[in-house]
Structures are given as structure tokens and as C-alpha cells.
Design an enzyme around this catalytic site. Sequence first.
Site, PDB file in Angstrom:
ATOM      1  N   LYS A 154       0.852  -1.188   0.000  1.00 40.76           N
ATOM      2  CA  LYS A 154       0.000   0.000   0.000  1.00 40.76           C
ATOM      3  C   LYS A 154       0.890   1.241   0.000  1.00 40.76           C
ATOM      4  O   LYS A 154       1.444   1.621   1.023  1.00 40.76           O
ATOM      5  CB  LYS A 154      -0.908   0.037   1.221  1.00 40.76           C
ATOM      6  CG  LYS A 154      -2.018   1.089   1.099  1.00 40.76           C
ATOM      7  CD  LYS A 154      -2.491   1.627   2.429  1.00 40.76           C
ATOM      8  CE  LYS A 154      -1.603   2.719   2.956  1.00 40.76           C
ATOM      9  NZ  LYS A 154      -1.599   3.947   2.112  1.00 40.76           N
ATOM     10  N   GLY A 207       6.717   4.953   8.765  1.00 41.11           N
ATOM     11  CA  GLY A 207       5.871   6.121   8.980  1.00 41.11           C
ATOM     12  C   GLY A 207       6.124   6.713  10.351  1.00 41.11           C
ATOM     13  O   GLY A 207       7.183   6.519  10.951  1.00 41.11           O
ATOM     14  N   SER A 208       5.134   7.401  10.864  1.00 39.07           N
ATOM     15  CA  SER A 208       5.293   8.080  12.141  1.00 39.07           C
ATOM     16  C   SER A 208       5.291   7.083  13.294  1.00 39.07           C
ATOM     17  O   SER A 208       4.723   5.984  13.197  1.00 39.07           O
ATOM     18  CB  SER A 208       4.162   9.094  12.351  1.00 39.07           C
ATOM     19  OG  SER A 208       2.931   8.426  12.573  1.00 39.07           O
ATOM     20  N   THR A 209       5.914   7.485  14.391  1.00 39.63           N
ATOM     21  CA  THR A 209       5.920   6.643  15.585  1.00 39.63           C
ATOM     22  C   THR A 209       4.510   6.447  16.124  1.00 39.63           C
ATOM     23  O   THR A 209       4.149   5.351  16.582  1.00 39.63           O
ATOM     24  CB  THR A 209       6.834   7.269  16.649  1.00 39.63           C
ATOM     25  OG1 THR A 209       8.167   7.293  16.149  1.00 39.63           O
ATOM     26  CG2 THR A 209       6.798   6.483  17.945  1.00 39.63           C
ATOM     27  N   VAL A 211       1.587   6.325  14.460  1.00 37.71           N
ATOM     28  CA  VAL A 211       0.868   5.316  13.677  1.00 37.71           C
ATOM     29  C   VAL A 211       1.556   3.959  13.806  1.00 37.71           C
ATOM     30  O   VAL A 211       0.891   2.924  13.863  1.00 37.71           O
ATOM     31  CB  VAL A 211       0.763   5.749  12.203  1.00 37.71           C
ATOM     32  CG1 VAL A 211       0.091   4.667  11.370  1.00 37.71           C
ATOM     33  CG2 VAL A 211      -0.016   7.057  12.081  1.00 37.71           C
ATOM     34  N   GLY A 212       2.870   3.953  13.883  1.00 41.53           N
ATOM     35  CA  GLY A 212       3.599   2.700  14.040  1.00 41.53           C
ATOM     36  C   GLY A 212       3.199   1.950  15.288  1.00 41.53           C
ATOM     37  O   GLY A 212       3.108   0.707  15.283  1.00 41.53           O
ATOM     38  N   GLU A 229       9.868   1.074  10.836  1.00 36.98           N
ATOM     39  CA  GLU A 229      10.863   2.146  10.708  1.00 36.98           C
ATOM     40  C   GLU A 229      10.106   3.438  10.893  1.00 36.98           C
ATOM     41  O   GLU A 229       9.274   3.817  10.066  1.00 36.98           O
ATOM     42  CB  GLU A 229      11.565   2.068   9.342  1.00 36.98           C
ATOM     43  CG  GLU A 229      12.848   2.868   9.281  1.00 36.98           C
ATOM     44  CD  GLU A 229      12.621   4.295   8.824  1.00 36.98           C
ATOM     45  OE1 GLU A 229      12.581   5.184   9.713  1.00 36.98           O
ATOM     46  OE2 GLU A 229      12.472   4.530   7.627  1.00 36.98           O
ATOM     47  N   CYS A 263      13.147  10.822   7.764  1.00 38.59           N
ATOM     48  CA  CYS A 263      13.255  10.425   9.166  1.00 38.59           C
ATOM     49  C   CYS A 263      14.711  10.357   9.617  1.00 38.59           C
ATOM     50  O   CYS A 263      14.976  10.357  10.818  1.00 38.59           O
ATOM     51  CB  CYS A 263      12.551   9.097   9.403  1.00 38.59           C
ATOM     52  SG  CYS A 263      12.935   7.840   8.190  1.00 38.59           S
ATOM     53  N   GLU A 356       9.846  15.844  15.887  1.00 36.97           N
ATOM     54  CA  GLU A 356      10.222  15.638  14.494  1.00 36.97           C
ATOM     55  C   GLU A 356       9.421  16.592  13.610  1.00 36.97           C
ATOM     56  O   GLU A 356       8.220  16.426  13.416  1.00 36.97           O
ATOM     57  CB  GLU A 356       9.970  14.197  14.067  1.00 36.97           C
ATOM     58  CG  GLU A 356      10.461  13.907  12.662  1.00 36.97           C
ATOM     59  CD  GLU A 356      10.291  12.459  12.248  1.00 36.97           C
ATOM     60  OE1 GLU A 356      11.134  11.967  11.481  1.00 36.97           O
ATOM     61  OE2 GLU A 356       9.304  11.826  12.689  1.00 36.97           O
TER      62      GLU A 356
END
Length: 453
Positions: A154, A207-209, A211-212, A229, A263, A356
Site C-alpha cells: 500500500k 511512517g510516524s511513531t 501510527v507505528g 521504521e 526520518c 520531528e
Amino acid sequence: MSEFTVLNPATEQPVTTVAQPDAEETDAAIARAVAAQRDWRAVTPGDRAGLLRRFAAAVDAHIGELADLEVAGSGHPLGQATWEAGHVRDVLLYYSAAPERLIGKQIPVPGGLNVTFHEPVGVVGLIVPWNFPMPIFSWGMAPALASGNTVVAKPAELTPLTAIRIAELALEAGLPEGVLQVLPGKGSVVGQRLVDHPQVRKIVFTGSTEVGSQVMAGCARHIKRVTLELGGKSANIVFADCDLERAAATAPYAVFDNAGQDCCARSRILVQRSVLDRFMELLEPAVKNVAVGDPAAPGTEMGPLISAAHRRHVASYVPDDAPVAFRGSAPDGPGFWFPPTVLAPVGAADPAYTEEVFGPVVTVTPFEDEADAVTIANDTPYGLSGSIWTSDVGRAIRVSRAVETGTLSVNSHSSVRYWTPFGGFKQSGLGRELGPDAPEAFTETKNVFIATD
């Protein structure tokens, strides 16, 4: 099925409209991947390697086309986009050697023969971000395919064009239907279904922490394998004994590359106090010389931000009263532009220093000595990348070991080489991508004992 209009971030004009699958169509794609994987894992290692080499050759033959798509859809400068398309080819070539090298072990045991095998996990779901659509797609896709898995990817909603085309090239190169599928849908629909579907056996998410952590929680419900990551707030540590001119000249490109949407960006520059003033004198012209403009023009080094919403997000870190030391330039008129910006001095609680930003904003902070530099560098929940500038080999080794981050460069700003491991400490991620061991991350180790007595 809904549709999404891809905008050119440099002009704000539509590029094309992309159909977005719903949850039912996502399930159908996963079913195709499950069926295809049974045959794909049975392809002999040499034949699978040959198909991956043909895939790489197909990408190589279309580098210009892929680069143009990335310029239009992502706003990447043409030189960068061309490199990224070549990177996809190189990653495919590198992992085309893996099928014939997934070697198990023979372990001495009493009473028989004990051997291990690396078995493919099955269907792998890749959730790819918008900042580097081609490279990050290849990092998960190539070793997963090499290991005998099928892939459902995706791409980010904003930047699906190159992933769609690469999947078409895979079919043209001879990869069987269902082995590599790209679903350019919403994260809340396609991404969530990949996480929730029991027949997707592994997720690779970049992606972002924030959402991760949600992806990780979703995978936990199924004991699903996951590689993450995530975010970063990396330090560029400049000691007084380094080549200060070189450190200052390269610092802008360590954070303003891809308009800071990286990142791995070294968005905190830490400078030994005794050379701070001289470093700032050298940094200012280097920042102002960054060529910001039309991504399609030769010589452009930095393009626009990805969207109007993201530009507003980045701008929130540079309010009217922000301590702006100096800025570079950016075009006027249409496009999601933001100039390279250096903030100094900043406080330890300043959001631009602690969070970030994911844009072309960097802070400069002084430190006293080696211990102080390490303390400041580690004072973050992230730990993805970083740089150390010094002429003292012992210091380089000591600080490299002490800084809590996954990838460090000494007297350079390199973060990612496809032939070496990449990943983060702390909240910057889980697991490692790339390097010679990456295919094993897409396999399960099977132990077999054969009695001889």
C-alpha cells in the site's frame, strides 16, 4: 471503489486520478497473494533469482519514466528522483542473489542429523510512506520476494504513481500474477485491512511513531510479525577538532535533502561551544546556497513540501517569534514551498528542538565536551541516525558506541546503503531492513531432526 487526485506539489495542479480499492477488494488481493505464494515458493532458487534480475532490468529500462513520475507526483528534484529509480534497480539486483543463498545449518546432535531451513512467512504487507515512495517500497519488496513470499503493498495515498508502475514492470518482466500487487488506497482502509487480515503474516511499516505504535498493536492481536521504521530526531555532532569547513558545507544537505522530509534528517546540529561562532559563519552561506526550485529543472537540490497541510504543520514550528538565525530562499507563487531555516539559540523545551518537524528546519545547540555531546544527543525518545565530525579516531569510536541510535556516520552523512543494515533504537523502530540478513527477516526458521539410530 473511490478515487484520489494526485497533485503536483510544485504547481498544485492535478497529475492524474487513481482508483482506490475498498476493504473487499483488499481481501480479494490478499486471496490472490495467498494462492500465488504456493507456487512462488516452489519456484527454484535459480529461477526466482533470474526473474528478479529481469525485474531489475525492466526497472533499469524505465528509469527516466519513473523519475518523471516521481518529480510530478512527489516534487522530488529530477536528479534525486533519477537516483531513486536506479536505487530500486540496484536493490532488486542485490537481493536477486538471495534465493540461492538462504542457507540453513547442520547442527551436531546425538542420535541423528539436525538441519534448519528458512521458510517464507507467506503474504507480506508493505505500508509505504510518501517521503521516499520508490526506495522504501524496494527495501521491503525485494527481500520479501527473494525469500519466496508474495507482497501486497500500500503506497501512501499522496504518492502512489511509481509503485503502481513498478508493479506493472514486474508483470512485464515475467513475475507471476499475484506475486506483487500494489493497492493505492487509504491507510484507514487498505492499510488497516493488511494489519487485521489473518492471512497476511508480516507487516513492514514505515511512517510516524504514533501510527507505528497502532500498527504494532494491531499486529499483536494476531501475533503477526512486524518491522517498523519510524520517526527520528537525529543529531549532527560537530567537535572542535574536525574539518569545520567541510562539516558546515555538508550540514544543510543532511537535513534539507528531500525538503527535510526524511526520518534520518540530522535536524539537531550540536556544535562544540569553542567553535560555535565560526561554524555559524560557515553554515549561513551553505544554507543560502541550497538551490530550491522547480524539481524538473537541472541543478535543483530541494523541492517543495508534499502538501498544503504538511506545509502548515512545518510552519507551526517557526512562529513569528521563532529564533531564526538565517534562512535560505524558496520560490513565490504556486507550490508547497518552505525555505531552509536555521533556528538558534533554542531552548531544551522548544518543539522544533524536541519534535520531528519533517521539514527544512534545523536547530543549532552548543555543547561543552564529549560527555555533554553524548548526553544531549541521547536526550530524545528517538534513535534512528546521526553524524559525528571529529579528527580523533578514538573519540569517533567512543561517541559512536555511546550514542543510542541505529545508524551513524563519521565525517559524513550517509544513512542508508542497501548492503548494510538499517533501523532504529528506542521509538525509531523495531527490527532491521536491508543488508545481507534482510531476507531472513521474511522467513521462519524451521528445525528438522532426522533420527539415524
